[in-house]
Design a protein around this motif. Structure first.
Motif, PDB file in Angstrom:
ATOM      1  N   LEU A 154       0.912  -1.201   0.090  1.00  0.00           N
ATOM      2  CA  LEU A 154       0.052   0.064   0.028  1.00  0.00           C
ATOM      3  C   LEU A 154       0.881   1.320  -0.119  1.00  0.00           C
ATOM      4  O   LEU A 154       1.774   1.250   0.847  1.00  0.00           O
ATOM      5  N   VAL A 155       0.716   2.059  -0.996  1.00  0.00           N
ATOM      6  CA  VAL A 155       1.699   3.404  -1.036  1.00  0.00           C
ATOM      7  C   VAL A 155       0.552   4.634  -0.767  1.00  0.00           C
ATOM      8  O   VAL A 155      -0.413   4.776  -1.409  1.00  0.00           O
ATOM      9  N   PRO A 156       0.705   5.143   0.722  1.00  0.00           N
ATOM     10  CA  PRO A 156      -0.067   5.981   1.063  1.00  0.00           C
ATOM     11  C   PRO A 156       0.104   7.476   0.531  1.00  0.00           C
ATOM     12  O   PRO A 156       0.938   7.762  -0.258  1.00  0.00           O
ATOM     13  N   GLY A 157      -0.851   8.476   0.930  1.00  0.00           N
ATOM     14  CA  GLY A 157      -0.963   9.876   0.698  1.00  0.00           C
ATOM     15  C   GLY A 157       0.106  10.565   1.258  1.00  0.00           C
ATOM     16  O   GLY A 157       0.637  10.027   2.248  1.00  0.00           O
ATOM     17  N   ARG A 166       7.822  17.470  -9.094  1.00  0.00           N
ATOM     18  CA  ARG A 166       6.388  17.064  -9.384  1.00  0.00           C
ATOM     19  C   ARG A 166       5.939  16.218  -8.169  1.00  0.00           C
ATOM     20  O   ARG A 166       6.540  15.415  -7.606  1.00  0.00           O
ATOM     21  N   CYS A 167       4.833  16.048  -7.927  1.00  0.00           N
ATOM     22  CA  CYS A 167       4.186  15.072  -6.805  1.00  0.00           C
ATOM     23  C   CYS A 167       4.842  13.711  -7.379  1.00  0.00           C
ATOM     24  O   CYS A 167       4.261  13.082  -8.494  1.00  0.00           O
ATOM     25  N   GLY A 168       5.556  12.759  -6.313  1.00  0.00           N
ATOM     26  CA  GLY A 168       5.878  11.528  -6.807  1.00  0.00           C
ATOM     27  C   GLY A 168       7.347  11.437  -7.838  1.00  0.00           C
ATOM     28  O   GLY A 168       7.449  10.224  -7.758  1.00  0.00           O
ATOM     29  N   ALA A 169       7.730  12.654  -8.242  1.00  0.00           N
ATOM     30  CA  ALA A 169       8.689  12.590  -9.030  1.00  0.00           C
ATOM     31  C   ALA A 169       9.969  11.917  -8.505  1.00  0.00           C
ATOM     32  O   ALA A 169      10.870  11.321  -9.213  1.00  0.00           O
ATOM     33  N   ILE A 170      10.240  12.393  -7.229  1.00  0.00           N
ATOM     34  CA  ILE A 170      11.544  11.831  -6.512  1.00  0.00           C
ATOM     35  C   ILE A 170      11.382  10.601  -6.011  1.00  0.00           C
ATOM     36  O   ILE A 170      11.941   9.637  -5.800  1.00  0.00           O
ATOM     37  N   ALA A 171      10.071  10.274  -5.543  1.00  0.00           N
ATOM     38  CA  ALA A 171       9.842   9.160  -4.584  1.00  0.00           C
ATOM     39  C   ALA A 171       9.949   7.754  -5.614  1.00  0.00           C
ATOM     40  O   ALA A 171      10.253   6.866  -5.193  1.00  0.00           O
ATOM     41  N   GLN A 172       9.669   8.278  -7.005  1.00  0.00           N
ATOM     42  CA  GLN A 172       9.818   6.937  -8.044  1.00  0.00           C
ATOM     43  C   GLN A 172      11.201   6.247  -7.844  1.00  0.00           C
ATOM     44  O   GLN A 172      11.525   5.068  -8.305  1.00  0.00           O
ATOM     45  N   PHE A 173      12.268   7.338  -7.446  1.00  0.00           N
ATOM     46  CA  PHE A 173      13.724   6.599  -7.501  1.00  0.00           C
ATOM     47  C   PHE A 173      14.147   5.896  -6.081  1.00  0.00           C
ATOM     48  O   PHE A 173      15.116   5.532  -5.943  1.00  0.00           O
ATOM     49  N   VAL A 227      -2.653   5.434  -3.325  1.00  0.00           N
ATOM     50  CA  VAL A 227      -3.874   6.390  -2.853  1.00  0.00           C
ATOM     51  C   VAL A 227      -3.171   7.877  -2.920  1.00  0.00           C
ATOM     52  O   VAL A 227      -2.460   8.057  -1.992  1.00  0.00           O
ATOM     53  N   CYS A 228      -3.968   8.668  -3.687  1.00  0.00           N
ATOM     54  CA  CYS A 228      -3.573  10.312  -3.567  1.00  0.00           C
ATOM     55  C   CYS A 228      -2.093  10.300  -3.928  1.00  0.00           C
ATOM     56  O   CYS A 228      -1.460  10.030  -4.992  1.00  0.00           O
ATOM     57  N   ASN A 229      -1.055  10.642  -2.938  1.00  0.00           N
ATOM     58  CA  ASN A 229       0.148  10.713  -3.546  1.00  0.00           C
ATOM     59  C   ASN A 229       0.811   9.346  -3.782  1.00  0.00           C
ATOM     60  O   ASN A 229       1.518   9.218  -4.708  1.00  0.00           O
ATOM     61  N   GLY A 230       0.276   8.429  -3.229  1.00  0.00           N
ATOM     62  CA  GLY A 230       0.417   7.127  -3.702  1.00  0.00           C
ATOM     63  C   GLY A 230       0.365   6.790  -5.290  1.00  0.00           C
ATOM     64  O   GLY A 230       0.922   6.224  -5.984  1.00  0.00           O
ATOM     65  N   PHE A 231      -0.953   7.352  -5.569  1.00  0.00           N
ATOM     66  CA  PHE A 231      -1.001   7.420  -7.071  1.00  0.00           C
ATOM     67  C   PHE A 231      -0.332   7.987  -7.856  1.00  0.00           C
ATOM     68  O   PHE A 231       0.039   7.402  -9.066  1.00  0.00           O
ATOM     69  N   GLN A 232      -0.145   9.198  -7.392  1.00  0.00           N
ATOM     70  CA  GLN A 232       1.085  10.069  -8.069  1.00  0.00           C
ATOM     71  C   GLN A 232       2.274   9.280  -8.401  1.00  0.00           C
ATOM     72  O   GLN A 232       3.054   9.372  -9.521  1.00  0.00           O
ATOM     73  N   ILE A 233       2.818   8.658  -7.177  1.00  0.00           N
ATOM     74  CA  ILE A 233       3.882   7.848  -7.265  1.00  0.00           C
ATOM     75  C   ILE A 233       3.920   6.675  -8.487  1.00  0.00           C
ATOM     76  O   ILE A 233       5.073   6.588  -8.974  1.00  0.00           O
ATOM     77  N   LEU A 234       2.824   5.758  -8.284  1.00  0.00           N
ATOM     78  CA  LEU A 234       2.563   4.885  -9.224  1.00  0.00           C
ATOM     79  C   LEU A 234       2.612   5.277 -10.835  1.00  0.00           C
ATOM     80  O   LEU A 234       3.246   4.423 -11.593  1.00  0.00           O
ATOM     81  N   GLY A 292      -4.875  16.431  -8.084  1.00  0.00           N
ATOM     82  CA  GLY A 292      -5.687  15.257  -8.488  1.00  0.00           C
ATOM     83  C   GLY A 292      -6.221  15.238  -9.682  1.00  0.00           C
ATOM     84  O   GLY A 292      -7.015  14.148 -10.057  1.00  0.00           O
ATOM     85  N   ASN A 293      -5.910  16.058 -10.703  1.00  0.00           N
ATOM     86  CA  ASN A 293      -6.303  16.373 -12.143  1.00  0.00           C
ATOM     87  C   ASN A 293      -5.455  15.157 -12.926  1.00  0.00           C
ATOM     88  O   ASN A 293      -4.507  15.226 -13.405  1.00  0.00           O
ATOM     89  N   TYR A 294      -6.434  13.958 -13.166  1.00  0.00           N
ATOM     90  CA  TYR A 294      -5.687  12.911 -13.873  1.00  0.00           C
ATOM     91  C   TYR A 294      -5.697  13.208 -15.226  1.00  0.00           C
ATOM     92  O   TYR A 294      -6.823  13.481 -15.877  1.00  0.00           O
ATOM     93  N   TYR A 295      -4.385  13.066 -16.023  1.00  0.00           N
ATOM     94  CA  TYR A 295      -4.511  13.521 -17.518  1.00  0.00           C
ATOM     95  C   TYR A 295      -3.935  12.329 -18.081  1.00  0.00           C
ATOM     96  O   TYR A 295      -3.063  11.650 -17.688  1.00  0.00           O
ATOM     97  N   VAL A 296      -4.616  11.832 -19.530  1.00  0.00           N
ATOM     98  CA  VAL A 296      -4.187  10.970 -20.320  1.00  0.00           C
ATOM     99  C   VAL A 296      -4.295  11.463 -21.813  1.00  0.00           C
ATOM    100  O   VAL A 296      -5.361  12.462 -21.806  1.00  0.00           O
ATOM    101  N   ASP A 297      -3.706  11.238 -22.684  1.00  0.00           N
ATOM    102  CA  ASP A 297      -4.104  11.623 -24.016  1.00  0.00           C
ATOM    103  C   ASP A 297      -4.969  10.747 -24.718  1.00  0.00           C
ATOM    104  O   ASP A 297      -5.352   9.862 -24.000  1.00  0.00           O
ATOM    105  N   GLU A 298      -5.531  11.467 -25.991  1.00  0.00           N
ATOM    106  CA  GLU A 298      -6.892  10.681 -26.324  1.00  0.00           C
ATOM    107  C   GLU A 298      -6.447   8.854 -26.693  1.00  0.00           C
ATOM    108  O   GLU A 298      -7.474   8.191 -26.317  1.00  0.00           O
ATOM    109  N   GLN A 299      -5.352   8.685 -27.072  1.00  0.00           N
ATOM    110  CA  GLN A 299      -5.184   7.319 -27.517  1.00  0.00           C
ATOM    111  C   GLN A 299      -4.947   6.457 -26.107  1.00  0.00           C
ATOM    112  O   GLN A 299      -5.614   5.151 -26.201  1.00  0.00           O
TER     113      GLN A 299
END
Length: 239
Positions: free
Chosen positions: A46-49, A58-65, A85-92, A145-152
């Motif tokens: 479980l990766v918490p907020g 960026r949120c999670g940008a350093i934690a990924q390493f 969850v939350c920051n955990g989502f950002q990290i993933l 928390g603004n989730y963004y993906v491109d159209e594809q």
């Protein structure tokens, strides 16, 4: 079943996550520091907020390493259960374990209040205790928390049934297609912005989040039982 709750410098929802496991499924759970290099003892991670490493860059940008994230990647590839969850989502998402990115809320304001979610996919390891199309109430607390993906990528998410939750009614952050949570293709990794660990008792305003934890216990027990059956069949064939 054994749970790991990861802790990064700046995590602040780890205590909530730890007690949510204890209160809902009464399974062993440990805090695991970000420097850990072995998660083999755990069945669910479980990766918490919070604000890992101060949300610098960026949120999670350093934690990924962080060293532990290489172990999270291995665990996810091995089919173990991972929830961010939350920051955990950002990290993933930063770590490439889930598609998309989390950016600033379109209001540029921090939003902290309960929201209604529609369960879009109840086939994942973390949602099998919900009904498809069910509306649940779970709180949010985020500024990015603004989730963004491109159209594809959005088309791919839809085709693979990877959209797990959508916001019902008001979209609190401007996320693409009202998406509040997604999974990987296998359904063993889920990320979401709302906080199910803060909605496990009516005293907290909702207990709708409790079924995230009972779901993953269901998934684990189903896997164990399936393995036992296959093992018994193999033994029978050898006899």
């Amino acid at each position: 079943m054994k749970f790991a709750v990861l802790v990064f410098p700046g995590s602040n929802c780890d205590l909530d996550m730890y007690h949510a496991v204890e209160d809902t499924v009464q399974q062993p759970v440990d805090y695991v520091w970000h420097t850990a290099t072995d998660l083999s003892a755990y069945d669910a991670i479980l990766v918490p907020g919070g604000f890992s490493y101060g949300d610098y860059l960026r949120c999670g940008a350093i934690a990924q390493f962080a060293p532990v994230m290489e172990e999270v990647r291995k665990a996810a590839e091995a089919g173990k259960f991972v929830l961010g969850v939350c920051n955990g989502f950002q990290i993933l998402t930063e770590a490439g374990l889930l598609p998309g990115a989390l950016i600033r809320n379109n209001s540029l304001k921090f939003r902290c209040h309960p929201v209604d979610l529609v369960v879009e996919n109840n086939k994942t390891a973390f949602t099998n205790d919900y009904a498809p199309g069910e509306t649940v109430r779970i709180p949010i607390a985020h500024g990015e928390g603004n989730y963004y993906v491109d159209e594809q990528t959005l088309l791919t998410l839809k085709a693979n049934n990877q959209i797990v939750f959508r916001y019902a009614g008001e979209n609190p952050n401007g996320s693409t297609d009202n998406i509040a949570g997604v999974s990987n293709e296998r359904g063993n990794v889920v990320g979401m912005m709302p906080h199910p660990e803060r909605a496990v008792k009516e005293l907290l305003g909702s207990k709708d989040g409790a079924r995230m934890f009972t779901s993953v216990l269901n998934a684990f027990l189903s896997r164990v039982n399936s393995g036992a059956v296959h093992g018994a069949q193999a033994q029978s064939e050898r006899v």
